[in-house]
Design an enzyme around this catalytic site. Structure first.
Site, PDB file in Angstrom:
ATOM      1  N   TYR A  79      -8.099   2.290   6.799  1.00  0.00           N
ATOM      2  CA  TYR A  79      -8.880   2.791   5.670  1.00  0.00           C
ATOM      3  C   TYR A  79     -10.373   2.648   5.963  1.00  0.00           C
ATOM      4  CZ  TYR A  79      -4.767   3.351   2.739  1.00  0.00           C
ATOM      5  OH  TYR A  79      -3.569   3.769   2.221  1.00  0.00           O
TER       6      TYR A  79
ATOM      7  N   ASP B 242       0.794  -1.229   0.000  1.00  0.00           N
ATOM      8  CA  ASP B 242       0.000   0.000   0.000  1.00  0.00           C
ATOM      9  C   ASP B 242       0.825   1.277   0.000  1.00  0.00           C
ATOM     10  OD1 ASP B 242      -2.499   1.567   0.483  1.00  0.00           O
ATOM     11  OD2 ASP B 242      -1.506   1.951   2.393  1.00  0.00           O
TER      12      ASP B 242
END
Length: 655
Positions: free
Chosen positions: A270, A118
């Site tokens: 997230y 990520d």
């Protein structure tokens, strides 16, 4: 970003605190806070015009030479190579990376090797990864010819395929999607190379009993957008992507629910602040784009109000909040003269798209996106560059849609031409690349001055090819995280979080809010840079309305449309062989006088093209010197079992 106990992050007051700056909840790795009343809206202030003018003048003087957008685009794609997980190809630009995550999914009995890490850590978060692939694909669809001109289209498609291949593995059943590998908390306790990972590689999934409409919808959008990007290059692969996209959209819509309610491990990193409604619309719009099937457009129109698409005027576009992207993409339908019976509703989407554009370019009657004194859009303290990148992309494509329609934008503060919108997008890219008060490029490896202490494990620790000994979980903090030395590996193309609201930046590895790069920041900027590389600069200093170079026509997409068919199969000595027939139709609208094809994974003989001296490269056969518009080139090859060969256009000429 959280770190191990005993290795707490120290923030030294070396720069003036931002006053006023938006206050965020303390999330990790590029996250944004929950919205107030369902939408992230901060009270906006406007810097004094005098301060802005002085700082912009200083920045302009510091960076008077033209920007190398083409070089920056190339580096942007290189960042995606550096973030790859899995078994890496022998031929790669990022030589300091090695294989990693080769047992991902093993404990759960599923192959989850591949995909992308990520950010500066080694978690594979499916939600932002899918958004990054969607944006890479959108960039290819809008700026395909520009990428061909930059000789980087194949690399862009490879970056997309690396993500979509992973999503195909992760979608093991129609209503099952594996959406995360690795746990953020345990991963962040270590500072080690991906090749040395010692943290748990636990995999997490969503299913009918544990829904996750946001990540299922975003993955559907990514696969649908990618299917359209690959349509003219690998039609069989495009069909496969589209099949999975349709299944995932059905899964997301049928079993509605927030993914961060099903996956508590994702909520800290997230969380879905905007809910899943935008992802349902986003997926449907991309399926309409990929198929032309008005069933999906009908879904968007019927659900536009209920799911928020026609009601919410927003000032950000991100991995979480897709509304502005939906609104801009649907504006294209109207600006291209379409819409039919859906036109009235589509106009409501377009009105919200225009709100977003006017707010970004500072012509929204005071209801604008905040900017720094140096002119950078400023949405959030944490990883603000992701919002700059995504907004710049939407401005760029909207300017092109507007130019193609011959229309202008009516903002509260006046009429705006496409050239002015593109000029503002250019100003954001220029700021990123070094035209700013600090003369600092926020793209690593670009220019003479860029961050050299990036919050990234792989960049900060010597390569496995330089230091073969394992770097332990905690050893990395003392030896490398806290080291004052520059990164031994330059993370070319990484877009760090960026400056604060006063244009200040601390080049410190512990400055994770501003020194950490992410997939979601880089992906939209790749498309912007490709577009700007083909756009001539302003005609002169002080010219506020530079000449507008119309975008290359994207009608028909790639120069050749490939359709693959298996025409025969047989067994010889226990080996199964397939005869493949491929038609390559000229869809560029002009005669093609030269073409170079890259044909990968071919195992047998091939007819209808001529091999070159370069490996896997082919040209027109000797009997073809010109392929008229609409004509077809016929290619036949024999394949020994397995999947078909992959055919793509590397270069072509018309005339």
């Amino acid at each position: 970003m959280s770190v191990a106990a005993g290795h707490s992050l120290i923030h030294e007051p070396r720069i003036k605190p931002c006053q006023p700056c938006r206050t965020l909840h303390h999330h990790d790795d590029g996250d944004i806070p929950p919205w107030n009343n369902g939408i992230a809206m901060a009270r906006l202030t406007t810097a004094s015009a005098a301060a802005v003018a002085l700082l912009l003048l200083a920045a302009s003087s510091a960076s008077a030479s033209p920007m190398d957008y083409g070089g920056a685009f190339d580096k942007c794609l290189q960042f995606f190579e550096a973030q790859r997980s899995g078994k890496l190809p022998a031929e790669r630009a990022v030589k300091w990376r090695g294989d990693s995550g080769l047992t991902d999914g093993y404990l759960q009995g599923v192959d989850l090797v591949g995909g992308y890490y990520d950010a500066g850590d080694h978690v594979k978060f499916g939600f932002p990864m899918a958004y990054a692939v969607t944006m890479l694909s959108w960039g290819v669809l809008e700026f395909e010819k520009e990428m061909v001109a930059a000789d980087d289209l194949n690399r862009a498609l490879d970056a997309i395929r690396w993500g979509t291949n992973y999503f195909l593995k992760a979608h093991t059943e129609p209503n099952v999607l594996w959406v995360q590998v690795g746990d953020g908390d345990s991963d962040h306790l270590c500072w080690e190379r991906a090749e040395d990972m010692s943290t748990p590689r636990t995999a997490f999934k969503i299913d009918a009993s544990h829904p996750g409409s946001e990540v299922a919808g975003e993955t559907a959008a990514a696969l649908a957008a990618a299917s359209k990007a690959f349509r003219h290059y690998d039609s069989m692969y495009a069909d496969l992507l589209l099949m999975h996209a349709k299944q995932l959209f059905s899964f997301a819509d049928t079993f509605r629910g927030r993914y961060d309610d099903s996956l508590q491990c994702a909520k800290k990193f997230y969380p879905s602040a905007s809910g899943y409604q935008d992802e349902l619309l986003w997926a449907a719009v991309w399926l309409y784009e990929a198929t032309g099937d008005e069933t999906y457009l009908d879904y968007v129109v019927r659900n536009g109000e209920y799911l928020g698409g026609t009601g919410w005027a927003v000032r950000e576009f991100s991995w979480d909040n897709k509304y502005a992207g939906i609104q801009v993409l649907l504006s294209k339908v109207l600006l291209a003269g379409g819409g039919g019976d859906y036109a009235d509703t589509l106009k409501q989407f377009q009105a919200k798209a225009e709100f977003f554009v006017c707010a970004c370019i500072q012509k929204n009657g005071g209801n604008n996106v905040k900017t720094t004194p140096g002119g950078l859009l400023y949405v959030a303290d944490w990883n603000n560059m992701q919002y700059v990148s995504s907004a710049s992309f939407l401005l760029t494509v909207f300017a092109d849609y507007l130019a193609e329609s011959g229309d202008t934008l009516k903002c509260p503060d006046g009429e705006v031409k496409p050239a002015e919108i593109l000029a503002f997008a250019r100003s954001q890219a220029d700021y990123v690349l070094g035209k700013n008060p600090l003369s600092m490029s926020y793209m690593v490896g670009h220019g003479d001055k860029f961050p050299s202490h990036v919050h990234h494990r792989g960049a900060s620790i010597p390569s496995v090819y330089a230091v073969n000994d394992t770097v332990g979980c905690m050893d990395g903090f003392d030896a490398y995280y806290n080291s004052p030395g520059a990164d031994p590996n330059v993370l070319h193309g990484a877009l760090v979080g960026g400056p604060d609201c006063n244009d200040g930046f601390l080049d410190d590895r512990s400055n994770y809010q501003r020194a950490e790069p992410t997939l979601v920041a880089a992906a939209p900027m790749c498309g912007v840079l490709a577009r700007l590389a083909a756009e001539p600069a302003s005609s002169g200093a002080g010219d506020s309305t530079p000449g507008y170079q119309p975008p290359a026509s994207h009608e028909g997409g790639a120069p050749l449309e490939f359709v693959h068919t298996v025409t025969n199969s047989w067994m010889t000595n226990g080996v199964e062989y397939y005869r493949h027939a491929v038609t390559a139709k000229n869809t560029c609208g002009q005669p093609i006088t030269y073409v170079k094809l890259h044909i990968k994974e071919l195992t047998g003989a091939i007819y209808g093209v001529s091999a070159t001296q370069a490996k896997e490269m082919y040209e027109f056969p000797s009997w073809v010197s010109r392929l008229e518009a609409g004509d077809k080139l016929n290619i036949v090859y024999i394949q020994e079992g397995g999947p078909p060969a992959k055919i793509s256009v590397v270069d072509y000429k018309t005339g």
